[in-house]
Design an enzyme around this catalytic site. Structure first.
Site, PDB file in Angstrom:
ATOM      1  N   SER A 193      -4.986   7.387  36.908  1.00  0.00           N
ATOM      2  CA  SER A 193      -5.341   8.732  36.460  1.00  0.00           C
ATOM      3  C   SER A 193      -5.099   8.967  34.975  1.00  0.00           C
ATOM      4  O   SER A 193      -5.693   9.878  34.408  1.00  0.00           O
ATOM      5  CB  SER A 193      -4.589   9.768  37.290  1.00  0.00           C
ATOM      6  OG  SER A 193      -3.210   9.478  37.313  1.00  0.00           O
ATOM      7  N   HIS A 221      -9.104   9.286  42.308  1.00  0.00           N
ATOM      8  CA  HIS A 221     -10.066   9.384  41.203  1.00  0.00           C
ATOM      9  C   HIS A 221     -11.264   8.444  41.373  1.00  0.00           C
ATOM     10  O   HIS A 221     -12.084   8.330  40.466  1.00  0.00           O
ATOM     11  CB  HIS A 221      -9.379   9.077  39.867  1.00  0.00           C
ATOM     12  CG  HIS A 221      -8.494  10.196  39.388  1.00  0.00           C
ATOM     13  ND1 HIS A 221      -8.996  11.322  38.781  1.00  0.00           N
ATOM     14  CD2 HIS A 221      -7.155  10.357  39.464  1.00  0.00           C
ATOM     15  CE1 HIS A 221      -7.989  12.141  38.469  1.00  0.00           C
ATOM     16  NE2 HIS A 221      -6.859  11.570  38.877  1.00  0.00           N
ATOM     17  N   LYS A 253     -10.545  16.492  43.970  1.00  0.00           N
ATOM     18  CA  LYS A 253     -11.074  16.071  42.674  1.00  0.00           C
ATOM     19  C   LYS A 253     -12.600  16.084  42.732  1.00  0.00           C
ATOM     20  O   LYS A 253     -13.175  17.153  42.645  1.00  0.00           O
ATOM     21  CB  LYS A 253     -10.452  14.743  42.275  1.00  0.00           C
ATOM     22  CG  LYS A 253      -8.958  15.004  41.966  1.00  0.00           C
ATOM     23  CD  LYS A 253      -8.174  13.878  41.447  1.00  0.00           C
ATOM     24  CE  LYS A 253      -6.811  14.407  41.027  1.00  0.00           C
ATOM     25  NZ  LYS A 253      -5.696  13.643  41.549  1.00  0.00           N
TER      26      LYS A 253
HETATM   27  C1  LIG Z   1      -4.403  13.927  42.006  1.00  0.00           C
HETATM   28  C2  LIG Z   1      -3.854  12.789  42.739  1.00  0.00           C
HETATM   29  C3  LIG Z   1      -3.186  12.969  43.951  1.00  0.00           C
HETATM   30  C4  LIG Z   1      -2.897  14.341  44.501  1.00  0.00           C
HETATM   31  O1  LIG Z   1      -4.026  14.917  45.073  1.00  0.00           O
HETATM   32  P1  LIG Z   1      -4.023  16.471  45.430  1.00  0.00           P
HETATM   33  O2  LIG Z   1      -5.068  16.579  46.463  1.00  0.00           O
HETATM   34  O3  LIG Z   1      -4.309  17.217  44.185  1.00  0.00           O
HETATM   35  O4  LIG Z   1      -2.656  16.781  45.977  1.00  0.00           O
HETATM   36  C5  LIG Z   1      -2.753  11.860  44.633  1.00  0.00           C
HETATM   37  N1  LIG Z   1      -2.946  10.613  44.135  1.00  0.00           N
HETATM   38  C6  LIG Z   1      -3.567  10.392  42.964  1.00  0.00           C
HETATM   39  C7  LIG Z   1      -3.772   8.995  42.480  1.00  0.00           C
HETATM   40  C8  LIG Z   1      -4.046  11.478  42.224  1.00  0.00           C
HETATM   41  O5  LIG Z   1      -4.660  11.262  41.065  1.00  0.00           O
END
Ligand SMILES: *Cc1c(COP(=O)(O)O)cnc(C)c1O
Length: 406
Positions: A193, A221, A253
């Site tokens: 990320s 992502h 996302k």
């Molecule tokens: C954003 C993210 C999460 C968390 O996801 P949410 O649905 O916002 O709680 C988990 N793992 C990774 C790799 C992320 O980038």
């Protein structure tokens, strides 16, 4: 009814106010205190901040689904047909047929035997890692894995080891130095990320297999971004039919809403329903969320133009930044870091960009290593050529003023 309480002793334990002010003072002293920017308009490629329209390069809304009419329409339909809330945790009375339909849709999309939807990506890592791992197991995790993996692993009694970021020799070293009779899990983000690079999944799964290990991919992502029709990093590497790869991810996302999922064999879903604590002890998603998600997953499969625009914008923006002389740190995905070095410099650049109508967030230590402070840009399918050109000329101006580029 009023209650008469004794007064606090003059000397004694730390007060609430004392704890709050001392912790905040530490953050301020370290230059780590943040307060979120507030969007005064919906989550879109152009939004409004502090009364001004800005080009938004800060969201994870890769496909523009957060405010897409088709997605909102389905959310509204489900809201009217099914109500505002699920009414209970999923295991008691909160499983509506639309929850199970969404899980069937996700499993088909991911080519897995089953999928279970949890409250968020964060709680999915807690639920799945906390459920699967036992004492005597070994878990090997990439050093740049997401905070929710790190916290999920805190709940696990397994032996925990870290390997250097994407370093296959180091992964092999850790696996060979820690033989175990228990379950071995190799855990990696699909797309990282902060840097926007892709895990070498083919190699990881190959090495994991040599040691009898299962690969666990957090594809937060990657889904909606990589692989045929956005099926994710596992599909990008053609590993969807590998029996020893588990996928978890987020629905917040690219899918534009909220939630997390675990996709794998049918027994995975069954076990998680019985054991995953965030699933067991927290209420299921409201119908509007379920409706929006079902529409989002449908839309990406019906209409390839979302992903085409996402990638065309990504390629253009990255190439232009590089041409201007910025370091995008080897990013391979729409996550496009621009390295500024010191945290203060990145924060200052972010403030200047905002004053030029470009919203992009600066990140410093401990989110990213010292000396590699950056602004993280995320390009979306929704950005127009004009949006990106506005952003690029703002970058050029700020980069020159600050001596980051010539
Ligand atoms: C954003 C993210 C999460 C968390 O996801 P949410 O649905 O916002 O709680 C988990 N793992 C990774 C790799 C992320 O980038």
């Amino acid at each position: 009814m009023t209650t008469t309480l004794p007064s606090r002793p003059v000397r004694g334990p730390v007060t609430l106010q004392g704890r709050l002010t001392s912790e905040l003072a530490k953050l301020h002293a370290a230059g780590l205190h943040i307060s979120p920017r507030v969007l005064e308009a919906p989550q879109r490629a152009r939004t409004r901040i502090l009364g001004h329209e800005v080009v938004n390069l800060a969201s994870n809304n890769y496909l523009g689904f957060a405010d897409h009419p088709f997605v909102k329409e389905r959310a509204a339909q489900y809201l009217h047909a099914w109500g505002a809330g699920a009414g209970a945790v999923r295991t008691i009375a909160g499983t509506l047929s639309i929850h199970e339909d969404l899980e069937t849709q996700l499993a088909a999309f991911k080519h897995t035997g089953s999928a279970l939807v949890l409250q968020s990506g964060f709680t999915t890592n807690q639920g799945v890692l906390g459920t699967l791992l036992q004492e005597g197991d070994l878990v090997v995790s990439d050093e740049l894995n997401h905070a929710s993996i790190i916290d999920g692993l805190r709940l696990a009694k397994a032996t925990k080891k870290v390997f250097r970021h994407k370093d296959m020799a180091d992964l092999r070293r850790v696996l060979s130095e820690n033989p175990t009779e228990g379950l071995i899990l190799v855990v990696t983000d699909g797309v990282f990320s902060m840097d926007g690079d892709i895990a070498p999944l083919g190699e990881i799964v190959g090495i994991a297999r040599e040691y009898g290990a299962v690969t666990y991919v957090d594809d937060a992502h990657g889904s909606g971004v990589l692989g045929e029709q956005g099926r994710g990093t596992v599909h990008h590497f053609g590993l969807q039919d590998a029996g020893d790869v588990l996928q978890i991810g987020t629905l917040s996302k690219a899918w534009g809403v909220v939630g997390g999922y675990a996709a794998g064999p049918t027994e995975l879903r069954d076990l998680l329903i019985n054991r995953a604590r965030p699933f067991l002890f927290s209420t299921g998603h409201p119908p509007a969320v379920v409706g929006a998600l079902s529409a989002a997953i449908e839309l990406v499969q019906q209409d390839p133009s979302f992903m085409e625009r996402l990638w065309a914008n990504t390629r253009f923006f990255k190439a232009e930044l590089n041409r201007l002389g910025f370091d995008t740190f080897g990013s391979e995905t729409p996550i496009t870091p621009v390295i500024f070095g010191e945290a203060e410099t990145a924060f200052e650049a972010s403030r200047r960009l905002l004053s030029l109508g470009v919203f992009a967030v600066g990140l410093g230590f401990p989110t990213v290593p010292k000396g590699l402070a950056r602004i993280r840009n995320i390009v979306t399918a929704e950005h127009t050529q004009e949006d990106l050109e506005i952003a690029l000329s703002a970058y050029q101006m700020v980069g020159r003023e600050m001596g980051t580029i010539a």
